[in-house]
Design an enzyme around this catalytic site. Structure first.
Site, short mmCIF file in Angstrom:
data_model
loop_
_atom_site.label_atom_id
_atom_site.label_comp_id
_atom_site.label_asym_id
_atom_site.label_seq_id
_atom_site.Cartn_x
_atom_site.Cartn_y
_atom_site.Cartn_z
N ARG A 159 0.83 -1.21 0.00
CA ARG A 159 0.00 0.00 0.00
C ARG A 159 0.87 1.26 0.00
O ARG A 159 0.50 2.27 -0.61
CB ARG A 159 -0.96 0.00 1.19
CG ARG A 159 -1.95 1.16 1.16
CD ARG A 159 -3.04 1.02 2.20
NE ARG A 159 -4.11 0.12 1.79
CZ ARG A 159 -5.22 0.51 1.15
NH1 ARG A 159 -5.39 1.77 0.82
NH2 ARG A 159 -6.14 -0.37 0.85
N GLU A 212 -9.42 5.96 7.55
CA GLU A 212 -7.97 6.15 7.44
C GLU A 212 -7.53 7.43 6.74
O GLU A 212 -6.57 8.08 7.18
CB GLU A 212 -7.35 4.94 6.71
CG GLU A 212 -7.40 3.67 7.52
CD GLU A 212 -6.88 2.47 6.74
OE1 GLU A 212 -5.81 1.97 7.09
OE2 GLU A 212 -7.55 2.05 5.78
#
Length: 782
Positions: free
Chosen positions: A310, A722
């Site tokens: 990621r 997030e």
């Protein structure tokens, strides 16, 4: 929810009153035993021998276990099986579990621990990324994603910058430390009450450890007192240790880690050392970028490769880079295995490109905001990422236009410059940074969810789903989704504790996808129930109006009623209809399922569509820095964030502001430090500084972007958990902007993350030293 007044957090009042039940509050009878973990004092050592016999003789002690007492497989690695539940012949970090004690009191556990005899043969530890790189201590092979021809792009660039960036770790500091209660049932049954984000994985690892089927283990989660990723995999550890003791003693056992032990034992946000070279033109347009991301994985794999992946996918953040290569390397060190943390690698990747854009602006003597706008992903062109996904429904330009105006950015930039020109010892800084964050698990099969919805004869509704509540408001949103889909008041809906015997094989509540996945699964179950009910209600109406029958397709659920939209006079109250449905033998329970459509990618090549969509946001932060002591104050923060059609604006704004503040800690005060023997020095509130009320911006303006529904998601919403954390990079770069003003922005400051008082003072001291150099004075004179 759009058009509705948002309801309060379903546990909000109980949180304030202290009535919310956490694992440590569950009442257990007097057979309960207390568990304790005995862990390694060495970062790396061979276990020569150990003796547990004296410990076992302590009054009140019911079990002292080593790896030899494990009935199943001694393993609790969540993905790669490289993490022992209890050490065997070697310890790999301070904090690695070696033995387990169960006794009637904690004092008895401590007394037994003191009588455990262990002989060690110390080995050389690896405690830094630099040492790991030097010794090539990799956890696995490097991974590369690339687009274009990077070498050619760099060679042809009018300007180039080559440097590195150190990014520190971060402690999760959930308010509720790691905790688990296990209650044995008949034969091999084990009931587990765990503070875990991933009940199904906890169930699986316990079953493997005990050598029983998963159908013998039930994991339940009512709520967690915070998690932030730290309970996605590492809550499994405490659950496995507790289950072993309960299995061995045939008694209920609870382990609750003391805060200092929790911080010593558990992993952190990954430290990164990133090396980069960027090429750009006279205007500041990025032409080529070559990046190597080196992360500290700790002593075992955990989720380090998914986290690195990621980071690699977010090293572009909001910017189109035509020639880009990113290499990810995860290193093994003798520290506790690092793990998931809000953002899951995204923050470390974004920090690199934001530092680069800031450096380009300083080299060209331009406002970094202008360089950012120049490099933003476009709508019709320059809109494909380095991994091949088109950036659809791009909100960047909309957000920046609104935020520049609402934050009065240009006027404040002039005011900051004027302030700095007049003040020697106090300097202000201002920065704007964007966020483009991909929403979905990058391990594609995890993008699935299940639900079980029950309607009782009194018309009340019980919702079970696979997501877990950790304070983020997921259960509240599921309550709203169910109420909206049934067309009833939220008071009729209760969301039950997450339980593996109700909804099996679930994914972790992570990747910001909790509401997306579970909301659609709940909707699927409700659609099944509504279809059944509509079929029967149409029959009821038709029996009453035989000459003009009702069609099931015309039955609507709204305002607490079930009605025929083609014949508005035909209606029945929802609560009146449900006992009738029971009498007419209509099934009033249904399971739902959802899998995210249209995603999939080749993670080895780094090509495809890993994300269902992108969440966008932007922040402007202004700070004041005292150049004599390195202290900083966040004067003002302006945030505009995209959540589609918000399911609950009150909760979403809380998540945006909370994410920013947690990110503010990461980029400023939260410094994780170890000594030369691998002992954690910052292992308590005394030595680890999370943000307090004094650290909140003096002016805090937060808004949600309006009029931007998100297609193909639950009620047109977007994830929120997030992405806001990375908005705090604006505070980090605002501090750097203030430090740079010490040298009138003529010299690039030496800067790292977090920007602690020490980092700030050292950077200022270096600038002042360099300003005294003859060549710098000549430039200043010109």
């Amino acid at each position: 929810m759009k058009g509705d007044l948002p309801i309060a957090h379903e546990s909000g009042a109980k949180h304030v009153s202290g009535e919310a039940i956490y694992v440590d509050d569950i009442h257990v009878h007097d057979q309960l035993l207390i568990g304790r973990v005995v862990y390694s004092p060495h970062a790396h050592a061979r276990i020569v021998s150990f003796d547990l016999e004296k410990a076992k003789q302590v009054p009140g002690v019911h079990a002292v276990l080593s790896f030899k007492d494990i009935p199943g497989r001694n393993q609790m690695g969540p993905v790669v099986k490289d993490e022992l539940c209890l050490a065997e012949s070697e310890v790999l970090c301070v904090g690695q579990a070696m033995f387990l004690v169960a006794a009637e009191t904690e004092e008895q556990c401590i007394a037994a621990e003191r009588l455990i005899s262990v002989e060690y043969s110390p080995l050389e530890p690896i405690l830094t990324i630099e040492k790991a790189i030097e010794t090539n201590s990799l956890l696995g092979p490097p991974v590369t994603f690339h687009r274009g021809v990077v070498e050619k792009g760099l060679r042809s660039s009018p300007h180039r910058i080559k440097d590195s960036l150190h990014i520190g770790a971060q402690e999760h500091w959930y308010l509720e430390s790691q905790v688990c209660l296990c209650v044995p049932g008949e034969e091999n049954e084990m009931n587990v009450f765990s503070s875990t984000q991933h009940p199904s994985e906890t169930q699986s690892l316990i079953a493997e450890l005990l050598g029983v089927g998963k159908n013998e283990v039930v994991v339940e989660v009512r709520r967690m007192g915070g998690a932030f990723g730290g309970k996605e995999t590492q809550a499994n550890h405490t659950a496995c240790w507790t289950a072993l003791l309960s299995y061995a003693t045939h008694r209920p056992v609870k382990i609750r880690l003391f805060r200092d032990d929790d911080m010593k034992i558990t992993g952190k946000r990954h430290r990164f050392l990133s090396q980069y070279e960027v090429g750009f033109d006279e205007e500041g347009r990025v032409l080529a970028l070559d990046v190597v991301l080196n992360s500290d994985g700790g002593c075992a794999t955990d989720l380090s490769f998914a986290i690195m992946q990621r980071a690699m996918l977010h090293v572009d953040n909001a910017y189109y880079v035509p020639n880009l290569r990113v290499v990810g390397k995860v290193y093994k060190t003798n520290l506790p295995s690092n793990t998931a943390f809000r953002g899951f690698g995204g923050p470390q990747g974004m920090a690199v490109i934001e530092q680069i854009v800031d450096r380009i602006a300083r080299q060209l003597h331009r406002d970094s905001m202008e360089i950012r706008l120049l490099n933003f992903y476009g709508i019709d062109k320059n809109n494909v990422t380095h991994y091949g996904q088109t950036v659809e429904h791009n909100r960047l330009q909309t957000i920046v236009d609104q935020l520049l105006e609402s934050s009065q950015y240009k006027a404040r930039r002039k005011a900051v410059n004027n302030f700095n020109a007049r003040n020697e010892f106090f300097k202000k800084g201002l920065a704007l940074t964007p966020v483009k964050f991909g929403i979905s698990f990058t391990t594609s099969f995890l993008n699935q969810a299940g639900a079980l919805v029950l309607i009782y004869k009194d018309g009340t509704i019980l919702v079970n789903h696979g997501g877990t509540e950790m304070g983020q408001g997921l259960h509240t949103k599921m309550q709203q989704v169910a109420a909206a889909e049934f067309g009833v008041s939220p008071e009729l809906v209760k969301v039950n504790a997450t339980n593996t015997s109700k909804v099996p094989n679930t994914s972790a509540t992570a990747a910001s996808a909790g509401a997306d996945l579970n909301g659609m699964a709940v909707k699927n179950a409700i659609d099944i129930l509504k279809s059944r009910i509509a079929q029967e209600i149409a029959k009821v109406f038709s029996e009453q109006h035989q000459s003009n029958p009702s069609r099931p397709e015309a039955i609507e659920f709204t305002d607490g009623k079930i009605l025929d939209e083609e014949h508005p006079d035909r209606a029945i109250g929802f609560r009146e209809a449900i006992p009738l449905m029971n009498l007419r033998q209509v099934g009033l329970s249904a399971t739902g399922f959802y899998k995210t459509p249209g995603i999939g990618w080749d993670k080895d090549k780094g090509d495809g569509k890993p994300f269902h969509y992108f969440a966008f946001g932007m922040a402007v932060t202004e700070v004041l820095v005292d150049t004599l002591n390195g202290a900083h104050t966040v004067l003002r923060a302006d945030i505009l964030h995209d959540v589609g059609d918000s399911l609950n604006p009150r909760i979403d704004i809380g998540q945006v502001e909370g994410g920013y503040i947690q990110g503010l800690g990461w980029v400023t005060t939260e410094e994780v430090k170890w000594d030369g023997k691998g002992n954690l020095l910052s292992h308590s509130p005394d030595t680890y500084k999370i943000p307090s009320v004094q650290d909140i911006p003096k002016e805090f303006h937060t808004a949600l972007l309006q009029g931007v529904p998100n297609p193909d998601t639950i009620r047109r919403s977007k994830a929120v958990a997030e992405p806001p954390l990375m908005l705090a990079l604006s505070a980090w770069l605002a501090i750097k902007d203030a430090v740079s003003a010490v040298a009138d922005h003529r010299i690039e400051p030496e800067f790292s993350l977090p920007a602690t008082n020490e980092v700030i003072l050292l950077a200022i001291d270096t600038l002042r030293t360099r300003m005294a150099e003859p060549q710098i004075q000549k430039v200043a004179a010109k």
